[in-house]
Design a protein around this motif. Structure first.
Motif: not given
Length: 372
Positions: A63-73, A87-95
């Motif tokens: 997908s063109a979508g990108r995200f950050t994966m983290s251990q959040s507090a 957390d989505c960092t790059t959107a992808d609206t053409s699925i």
């Protein structure tokens, strides 16, 4: 519910053995352990284990979508200190039709035997978890089985902006097999994004032969906007038709369970030289070191080296110190292995330590991977 009804229900829970012993089949459900990393950015191009132990990210079709994966507090949910955050960092609206983004835990057959009724039937089981999002968001939870007719069951959940607990009870089922071995027998999936291949049907809350179109019907997409994020914690899968309170385990217990699948020898602190193992110089530029795992691993592990060559070897007296790189693993087993390092010049046949030194990241190092 009257007091008498509450007592009757509690009696039902007690008699079906939901309370007592270890109830939660999921490992690291409170998101305490993150041996690989506490945060990784730019994810979305491939599948893999990136941060929190035992949680695999599936990127089914690029997908063109990108995200950050983290251990959040976590500061606003009683009893929990950490969550898995996407957390989505790059959107992808053409699925595209085949796209999917899934948080997954694969469950070893040895750990799921309490769910069996016979060799080809299962008892009822209940999945529960806590989640919150930046806005109202529809996701799907899924229980998927790997044997028999490869059955699966899914449920749609609307996640709110405050922490809440969500549950999914899967009824007892036939034609569902859980082998008593160390293989990937079942999966707990959380669908965050999917194309029409997985969303065009109708969900089934009961285990039935997998129909891809039914698995994530009705969900939204985490990639719809860069404003989107979701946090999940307190994941529990247990025997029975009722969700019981989350089974908290100590950090040490949870880490020990994770060690069966992945062990990381890391720097331990910025700028600190941390000794990993003792070995001997087979030649003047080759060290063979013995690693003894903290516990028996699920299978013979593979090396996972993310240290970019920041290994150092010193002779037993600490008088000489040379750089080293990982060359190979040899004579690997479930409890120990020998690792070969290519080194700078030391004395042939001398004993020597190998260690890690990182001035930037205390979690880089040498991993042993026996994941499902």
């Amino acid at each position: 519910m009257t007091k008498a009804a509450e007592l009757a229900k509690m009696g039902e829970v007690l008699t079906n053995s939901q309370i007592g012993g270890r109830r939660n089949i999921v490992i690291n459900g409170a998101m305490q352990v993150a041996q690989r990393s506490t945060s990784e950015t730019g994810l979305g191009a491939s599948s893999g284990y990136f941060t929190l132990d035992r949680f695999y990210m599936i990127e089914n079709t690029a997908s063109a979508g990108r995200f950050t994966m983290s251990q959040s507090a976590v500061t606003d949910l009683e009893g929990f200190s950490n969550a898995l955050k996407i957390d989505c960092t790059t959107a992808d609206t053409s699925i595209a039709a085949g796209e999917a983004l899934i948080i997954q835990q694969k469950i070893e057959g040895f750990n799921a035997q309490q769910l069996k009724a016979t060799s080809t039937t299962t008892r009822a089981m209940t999945l529960s978890f806590y989640a919150k999002s930046n806005a109202s968001r529809a996701i799907a939870s899924e229980i998927a089985m790997s044997n028999g007719t490869n059955n699966s069951a899914s449920k749609l959940h609307t996640i709110g902006t405050s922490w809440a607990r969500y549950t999914f009870t899967v009824p007892a089922a036939s034609s569902t097999q859980i082998d008593n071995d160390n293989s990937n027998e079942m999966q707990v999936n959380f669908w965050l994004h999917a194309g029409s291949t997985f969303t065009s049907g109708t969900m089934s809350a009961s285990l039935e032969a997998v129909t891809n179109a039914n698995r994530a019907a009705g969900i939204g997409s985490i990639f719809a906007s860069t404003d989107n994020e979701i946090e999940i914690t307190g994941i529990q899968l247990e025997l029975g038709s009722q969700a019981t309170p989350f089974e908290h385990r100590s950090f040490g217990e949870e880490l020990d369970l994770c060690y069966r699948y992945y062990i990381k020898y890391h720097a331990g602190g910025s700028g600190t030289f941390s000794r990993m193992a003792l070995g001997f110089m087979r030649t003047s530029t080759n060290l063979r070191a013995l690693f003894t795992y903290p516990r028996e691993m699920r299978s013979t592990p593979a090396l996972d080296d993310d240290n970019a060559g920041n290994y150092h070897v010193e002779d037993a007296g600490g008088n000489s110190d040379v750089d080293a790189t990982v060359a190979s693993i040899s004579q690997g087993g479930l409890q120990t292995c020998l690792v070969n390092f290519t080194t700078g010049s030391l004395t042939n046949n001398d004993p020597a330590h190998v260690g890690i030194n990182s001035s930037t990241d205390s979690l880089v190092g040498l991993g042993f991977d026996a994941e499902l």
